[in-house]
Design a protein around this motif. Structure first.
Motif, mmCIF file in Angstrom:
data_model
loop_
_atom_site.group_PDB
_atom_site.id
_atom_site.type_symbol
_atom_site.label_atom_id
_atom_site.label_comp_id
_atom_site.label_asym_id
_atom_site.label_seq_id
_atom_site.Cartn_x
_atom_site.Cartn_y
_atom_site.Cartn_z
ATOM 1 N N ALA A 1 0.962 -1.287 -0.162
ATOM 2 C CA ALA A 1 0.105 0.474 0.146
ATOM 3 C C ALA A 1 1.155 0.900 -0.134
ATOM 4 C CB ALA A 1 -0.770 -0.020 1.239
ATOM 5 N N GLU A 2 0.169 2.153 -0.625
ATOM 6 C CA GLU A 2 1.249 3.273 -0.792
ATOM 7 C C GLU A 2 0.575 4.516 -0.601
ATOM 8 O OE1 GLU A 2 3.807 5.673 -4.387
ATOM 9 O OE2 GLU A 2 2.880 4.166 -5.168
ATOM 10 N N SER A 3 1.530 5.381 0.700
ATOM 11 C CA SER A 3 0.302 6.777 1.109
ATOM 12 C C SER A 3 -0.208 6.525 2.083
ATOM 13 C CB SER A 3 -0.367 7.062 -0.015
ATOM 14 O OG SER A 3 -1.759 7.307 0.175
ATOM 15 N N PRO A 4 -0.180 7.879 2.753
ATOM 16 C CA PRO A 4 -0.644 7.445 3.811
ATOM 17 C C PRO A 4 -1.934 7.039 4.288
ATOM 18 C CG PRO A 4 0.964 8.904 3.989
ATOM 19 C CD PRO A 4 0.633 8.740 2.572
ATOM 20 N N LYS A 5 -3.116 8.019 3.446
ATOM 21 C CA LYS A 5 -4.349 7.281 2.714
ATOM 22 C C LYS A 5 -4.952 6.246 3.231
ATOM 23 C CE LYS A 5 -6.182 10.791 1.294
ATOM 24 N NZ LYS A 5 -7.847 11.177 2.628
ATOM 25 N N VAL A 6 -4.292 5.472 2.083
ATOM 26 C CA VAL A 6 -4.203 4.161 1.323
ATOM 27 C C VAL A 6 -4.360 2.876 2.467
ATOM 28 C CG1 VAL A 6 -3.824 2.641 0.026
ATOM 29 C CG2 VAL A 6 -4.423 4.389 -1.261
ATOM 30 N N ILE A 7 -2.845 3.505 3.001
ATOM 31 C CA ILE A 7 -2.379 2.667 4.446
ATOM 32 C C ILE A 7 -3.243 2.720 5.052
ATOM 33 C CG2 ILE A 7 -1.149 2.190 6.196
ATOM 34 C CD1 ILE A 7 1.022 3.695 4.219
ATOM 35 N N GLN A 8 -3.535 4.396 5.587
ATOM 36 C CA GLN A 8 -4.574 4.103 6.663
ATOM 37 C C GLN A 8 -5.840 3.522 6.699
ATOM 38 O OE1 GLN A 8 -4.872 6.224 10.226
ATOM 39 N NE2 GLN A 8 -6.115 4.151 10.163
ATOM 40 N N ARG A 9 -6.371 3.562 5.022
ATOM 41 C CA ARG A 9 -8.090 2.847 5.020
ATOM 42 C C ARG A 9 -7.798 1.984 4.621
ATOM 43 N NH1 ARG A 9 -10.755 7.292 0.143
ATOM 44 N NH2 ARG A 9 -11.321 8.424 1.828
ATOM 45 N N ALA A 10 -6.449 0.679 4.712
ATOM 46 C CA ALA A 10 -6.530 -0.470 4.140
ATOM 47 C C ALA A 10 -6.601 -1.011 6.039
ATOM 48 C CB ALA A 10 -5.353 -1.286 3.732
ATOM 49 N N ALA A 11 -5.401 -0.537 6.667
ATOM 50 C CA ALA A 11 -5.760 -0.822 8.178
ATOM 51 C C ALA A 11 -7.267 -0.420 8.532
ATOM 52 C CB ALA A 11 -4.998 0.426 8.558
#
Length: 240
Positions: free
Chosen positions: A5-15
């Motif tokens: 996952a790339e970028s904080p926003k994408v990582i946060q949504r995955a989490a």
């Protein structure tokens, strides 16, 4: 079993969707920026860091947001589970471009689709570029693949019908109906099927569908990119 996952926003949504991080790779200067709060939520997860130039050499591409995260995949749900409470779903047939996959997922999430189903020939929605282009919406809308043992389109279309869906082929055919036809809005359950870049849907898919739908266009434009067409179709056919 992993994806990136790339970028904080994408990582946060995955989490937020329950995907578990394995490790982070972060540009030095971003440790104290938008990724700081995210990293604090996972204190036991390894964080690897370097200057931008080193990260580019390591990864082979330019990081747009300075952060990557390796995350564990989850088992995909069945088609039946995905469709259980859905009224409007998108079907992607052999769409291979990750940018298009990401853009279609973003439109599907924003424009009232309940789920996305993919044929086995489609690009992986968890491919790094696909998740980034989707802005993480691949983690917000339910999706799965048709099982490889379910032949597409014949068995796959029959499976959709058994679940109560009428099928809509998005195709440039003279026998198509307009996308704003009242009959489409009256259907309780619709499966909107979009085809591969360039070739579109295979003939057997179009023949097997309940409706063939064309988006009216002007200035002698003959077609839209599949991602652009998906946004128009989801907006019009997703109305409740």
């Amino acid at each position: 079993g992993l994806f990136i996952a790339e970028s904080p926003k994408v990582i946060q949504r995955a989490a937020n969707a329950g995907y578990q991080p394995v490790s982070f790779l972060v540009q030095h200067k971003d440790l104290e920026k938008e990724g700081k709060e995210l990293l604090q939520k996972f204190p036991g997860i390894p964080v690897y860091t370097a200057d931008y130039e080193v990260l580019v050499k390591l990864t082979g591409f330019a990081l747009t947001r300075g952060m990557l995260c390796a995350m564990t995949r989850r088992d995909l749900p069945s088609v039946e589970d995905i469709c259980k409470n859905a009224r409007r779903i998108a079907i992607l047939e052999n769409v291979v471009n990750p940018t298009n996959i990401g853009a279609i997922f973003r439109s599907a999430a924003a424009l009232h689709m309940d789920a996305v189903l993919l044929t086995p020939g489609c690009c992986d929605p968890l491919y790094r570029r696909a998740t980034r282009v989707s802005m993480g919406t691949v983690f917000q809308i339910p999706w799965t693949y048709f099982h490889k043992k379910v032949s597409w389109p014949e068995a796959g279309m029959e499976q959709l019908r058994s679940l109560g869906f009428k099928t809509v082929a998005m195709a440039l055919r003279n026998d198509s109906i307009s996308i704003d036809a009242p009959a489409l809005q009256a259907e309780e359950k619709l499966a909107i099927i979009l085809g591969a870049e360039g070739d579109g849907l295979v003939d057997a898919t179009i023949t097997g569908c309940d409706y063939t739908v064309k988006i009216p266009m002007s200035h002698e434009v003959d077609s839209l990119n599949v991602a652009a067409a998906s946004a128009v179709a989801f907006w019009e056919l997703g109305k409740r």
